[in-house]
Design a protein around this motif. Sequence first.
Motif, short mmCIF file in Angstrom:
data_model
loop_
_atom_site.label_atom_id
_atom_site.label_comp_id
_atom_site.label_asym_id
_atom_site.label_seq_id
_atom_site.Cartn_x
_atom_site.Cartn_y
_atom_site.Cartn_z
N PRO A 102 0.94 -1.09 -0.09
CA PRO A 102 0.24 -0.24 0.29
C PRO A 102 0.98 1.82 0.25
CG PRO A 102 -0.83 -1.56 1.71
CD PRO A 102 0.51 -2.29 1.14
N LEU A 103 0.74 2.19 -0.66
CA LEU A 103 1.30 3.58 -1.01
C LEU A 103 1.26 4.08 1.25
CD1 LEU A 103 -0.04 4.70 -4.14
CD2 LEU A 103 2.25 3.54 -3.41
N LEU A 104 -0.20 3.81 1.11
CA LEU A 104 -1.16 4.61 2.51
C LEU A 104 -1.72 3.77 3.02
CD1 LEU A 104 -1.77 8.52 2.71
CD2 LEU A 104 -3.19 6.67 3.60
N ASP A 105 -1.88 3.33 4.52
CA ASP A 105 -2.38 2.80 5.00
C ASP A 105 -2.78 3.28 6.45
OD1 ASP A 105 -4.13 0.72 6.10
OD2 ASP A 105 -2.44 -0.82 6.75
N ALA A 106 -3.95 4.23 6.39
CA ALA A 106 -5.08 4.58 7.77
C ALA A 106 -5.46 4.17 8.48
CB ALA A 106 -5.29 5.38 7.19
N ARG A 107 -4.97 3.86 9.04
CA ARG A 107 -5.95 2.60 10.52
C ARG A 107 -6.64 3.92 11.60
NH1 ARG A 107 -5.50 -3.01 9.31
NH2 ARG A 107 -4.34 -2.88 6.92
N ASP A 108 -8.08 3.24 11.86
CA ASP A 108 -8.54 3.82 13.16
C ASP A 108 -8.21 4.87 13.38
OD1 ASP A 108 -10.15 1.11 13.55
OD2 ASP A 108 -8.31 0.24 14.50
N ILE A 109 -8.31 5.64 12.58
CA ILE A 109 -7.81 7.18 12.86
C ILE A 109 -9.40 7.70 12.94
CG2 ILE A 109 -7.48 9.75 11.29
CD1 ILE A 109 -5.38 7.12 11.75
N SER A 110 -9.19 8.45 14.19
CA SER A 110 -10.49 9.40 14.91
C SER A 110 -9.40 10.85 15.06
CB SER A 110 -10.61 8.82 16.47
OG SER A 110 -11.40 7.88 16.30
N LEU A 111 -10.28 12.20 15.23
CA LEU A 111 -9.90 13.71 15.32
C LEU A 111 -11.03 14.07 15.19
CD1 LEU A 111 -7.79 15.65 14.64
CD2 LEU A 111 -9.48 15.71 12.29
N GLU A 112 -10.53 14.43 16.83
CA GLU A 112 -11.07 15.73 17.95
C GLU A 112 -10.77 16.80 17.41
OE1 GLU A 112 -11.51 14.47 21.19
OE2 GLU A 112 -12.42 12.58 21.09
N ARG A 113 -11.23 17.97 17.22
CA ARG A 113 -10.45 19.53 17.48
C ARG A 113 -11.38 20.71 18.08
NH1 ARG A 113 -6.13 20.21 14.37
NH2 ARG A 113 -6.44 22.48 13.52
N GLY A 114 -11.46 21.31 18.65
CA GLY A 114 -11.96 22.33 19.10
C GLY A 114 -13.49 21.47 20.86
N GLY A 115 -13.06 20.14 20.62
CA GLY A 115 -13.49 19.42 21.30
C GLY A 115 -14.95 18.92 20.48
#
Length: 276
Positions: free
Chosen positions: A10-23
């Motif tokens: 894979p060129l890119l493999d992202a797993r279980d990404i979570s993102l919080e910003r400003g709550g």
Amino acid sequence: MSAPESDHSPLLDARDISLERGGKLILDRVSVQIPPAEVAVVIGPNGAGKTSLLRVLLGLWQPTRGQVKRRRGLRIGYMPQRLQIEPVLPLSVRRFLTLRQRAPRAELLAHLERVGVPHLLDKPVQSLSGGEMQRVLLARALLNRPNLLVLDEPAQGVDIVGQGEVFRLIDDIRRETGCGVLMVSHDLHLVMAGADAVICLNQHVCCTGRPEEVSRHPEYQRLFPTADVQGIGIYKHDHNHVHDLHGEVHDLDDNGTGGSHGCGHAHHHGQGRPKR
């Protein structure tokens, strides 16, 4: 241009990404894998987190949880959704293309020739039409000889005829160079027709798979109720919850209608393609 890739990792493999910003939770357990020489398209309603996902994948933002692995030596060409340039700034296309990296005039002309606008090299950026600007942005992305093209709304501000031309051009480049393509777009018909994989995003991955599979998925149809899916094969997927247009999750009761409970998942979001 780059030679086609022989490495199939894979060129890119992202797993279980979570993102919080400003709550606020923007991304919830999103997984994306981009193989070489394939086109992956991220679709979703406004506010679904599409551009935020790209920023995480590009390393511009750090995820709250999860991990992004990039192939060693990966070269990325990025085409942003919008570019604000001051109208009074004296900036030619040639100068714009070399703001981040130097390149000889012949190389700049070659890339502009590839996207069909070599005559724009010495034109002021402010004089370009929407379609011309998108082609210049694509030429700039190609200067890095990328293994992976990352495109955020590549047909932004382009009329319907120009949109088809832009997407055909991207597909031609992918075929010639062997690069992978990760694209965010709301132009469902045009981008899905040429995609190898579609990721339907609404803070989390609602469904993923080949275009005909995603087009028949009930969550896709819920998010895009006016989308025309005639001529695309029927796809069925067992599910014990539904998602409303605001991203809220509701369990299905015994009658198959949505209740107001929490989410009981019948599948793992974002991992591989749906079963057929």
